[in-house]
Design a protein around this motif. Structure first.
Motif, PDB file in Angstrom:
ATOM      1  N   ASP A   1       3.422  -6.744  -1.139  1.00  0.00           N
ATOM      2  CA  ASP A   1       3.081  -7.882  -0.270  1.00  0.00           C
ATOM      3  C   ASP A   1       3.381  -7.608   1.196  1.00  0.00           C
ATOM      4  O   ASP A   1       3.640  -8.534   1.973  1.00  0.00           O
ATOM      5  N   GLY A   2       3.359  -6.330   1.587  1.00  0.00           N
ATOM      6  CA  GLY A   2       3.570  -6.000   2.990  1.00  0.00           C
ATOM      7  C   GLY A   2       4.996  -6.151   3.464  1.00  0.00           C
ATOM      8  O   GLY A   2       5.239  -6.284   4.667  1.00  0.00           O
TER       9      GLY A   2
ATOM     10  N   THR B   1       8.869 -10.727   4.494  1.00  0.00           N
ATOM     11  CA  THR B   1       7.422 -10.760   4.286  1.00  0.00           C
ATOM     12  C   THR B   1       6.875 -11.961   5.032  1.00  0.00           C
ATOM     13  O   THR B   1       7.608 -12.901   5.351  1.00  0.00           O
TER      14      THR B   1
ATOM     15  N   ARG C   1      -0.584   6.064   3.226  1.00  0.00           N
ATOM     16  CA  ARG C   1      -0.064   4.728   2.911  1.00  0.00           C
ATOM     17  C   ARG C   1       0.841   4.199   4.015  1.00  0.00           C
ATOM     18  O   ARG C   1       1.489   3.173   3.826  1.00  0.00           O
TER      19      ARG C   1
ATOM     20  N   GLY D   1       8.797  -0.041   5.885  1.00  0.00           N
ATOM     21  CA  GLY D   1       7.791  -0.878   5.238  1.00  0.00           C
ATOM     22  C   GLY D   1       7.316  -0.271   3.943  1.00  0.00           C
ATOM     23  O   GLY D   1       7.993   0.538   3.322  1.00  0.00           O
ATOM     24  N   GLY D   2       6.114  -0.700   3.550  1.00  0.00           N
ATOM     25  CA  GLY D   2       5.502  -0.164   2.350  1.00  0.00           C
ATOM     26  C   GLY D   2       5.865  -0.878   1.075  1.00  0.00           C
ATOM     27  O   GLY D   2       5.488  -0.435  -0.009  1.00  0.00           O
TER      28      GLY D   2
END
Length: 339
Positions: free
Chosen positions: A255-256, A275, A76, A251-252
């Motif tokens: 919605d990015g 985002t 991920r 991150g992760g």
């Protein structure tokens, strides 16, 4: 024989549900509690139901579980979690309790145990195997949305692993448990993780736990601030206002999203989130609105910030992407939201 897990499908009359609740552990710490909550008849296992194994077997199984968790996180795009023997003591106590009481449920021990002091995010998951298989446990967690949220939470940095080996026939209800596993996951601000944190169960290097020295000049080594987060950081006044970064950008998020945490000299804590849809804005996590945002589920609850905090008469307000406007009263100190 395929792996079996205690659920309403495999055990009629036994309640199985996922618990996903955000609660306040303290004024400055929000806790993600996610896991399987199973209540069963209040039987007690016989003492002999817990099987002793060698430290080599236990360590090898814990290392295997840690590797499977980190392989899943890597898929991920997430950083690996480290391992802590002291946090594993918390998890082991919970796994043993589940076998003794013949239930799969949660207590608040992983939130209140002093061995986990200083966390700002925490989660706990349980699973069991009828085949003494670590892979059964991690596969169950990965395929369960509620459990997977804990495995893939980017805030989690250090885990404790508890494994309890069972004789296959519980003394109270006769169920064929062979292995019960608990993972307690934590995130810590700055360098606040337990001193025994290390990269491997079986002897990896201990992660340094010294607090970073104060910057002494332009060459001082601090996590870099880049991209849209950097632009917002500078627009807000940079280090004199927002403080120094306490960790790298991560991150992760939904919605990015990405985020970075900052701490000012006066103790104020800000989180700047970005985002592509909302741009970069900050939540003051040490303030009334920021604490309520954490309790409501971080960006999964009210959403991402669309503004910073702003004055509106006797109130401080802030707008969020899921349609919420947060209000904090200067008169009463009360926080609420409208939509």
């Amino acid at each position: 024989m395929p792996p079996r897990h205690l659920s309403a499908r495999t055990r009629p009359g036994v309640l199985h549900r996922a618990l996903s609740t955000l609660t306040a552990a303290s004024a400055a710490a929000a806790v993600l509690v996610t896991g399987s909550l199973v209540t069963a008849p209040g039987a007690d296992a016989a003492p002999s139901d817990i099987v002793s194994v060698s430290s080599g077997t236990r360590n090898a199984d814990a290392q295997k579980m840690l590797g499977q968790i980190n392989s899943h996180r890597a898929s991920r795009g997430l950083q690996p979690v480290k391992y802590s023997p002291s946090l594993s003591g918390i998890a082991q106590g919970q796994s043993d309790r589940l076998v003794r009481q013949e239930v799969i449920d949660h207590s608040n021990t992983f939130l209140t145990d002093r061995r986990a002091a200083g966390y700002d995010a925490a989660g706990e998951i349980h699973a069991l195997s009828w085949q003494n298989s670590v892979t059964d446990l991690t596969t169950w967690w990965k395929n369960s949305p509620a459990h997977n949220k804990v495995l893939t939470d980017p805030r989690m940095e250090v885990v404790g692993i508890g494994l309890t080996y069972v004789d296959g026939q519980l003394g109270g209800n006769g169920q064929g448990w062979r292995l019960v596993g608990t993972v307690d996951s934590y995130g810590f601000p700055g360098a606040g993780a337990p001193a025994d944190t290390r990269s491997s169960v079986t002897g990896g290097a201990v992660a340094p736990q010294m607090k970073p020295a104060p910057p002494t000049g332009a060459a001082a080594a601090l996590p870099p601030v880049t991209g849209g987060i950097r632009a917002r950081y500078l627009a807000m006044g940079g280090a004199p206002v927002v403080g120094a970064p306490v960790a790298i950008q991560r991150g992760g998020l939904v919605d990015g999203g990405i985020y970075q945490n900052f701490r000012a000299a006066n103790g104020a804590r800000h989180k700047i989130l970005w985002t592509a849809r909302t741009g970069a804005h900050a939540v003051k996590e040490s303030g009334g609105i920021g604490q309520a945002w954490q309790r409501a589920g971080f960006e999964r609850g009210w959403g991402y910030p669309l503004t910073e905090e702003y004055s509106a008469g006797s109130e401080v307000q802030q707008r969020f992407s899921n349609g919420y406007t947060a209000h904090w009263s200067r008169t009463t100190g009360r926080t609420w939201v409208t939509r």
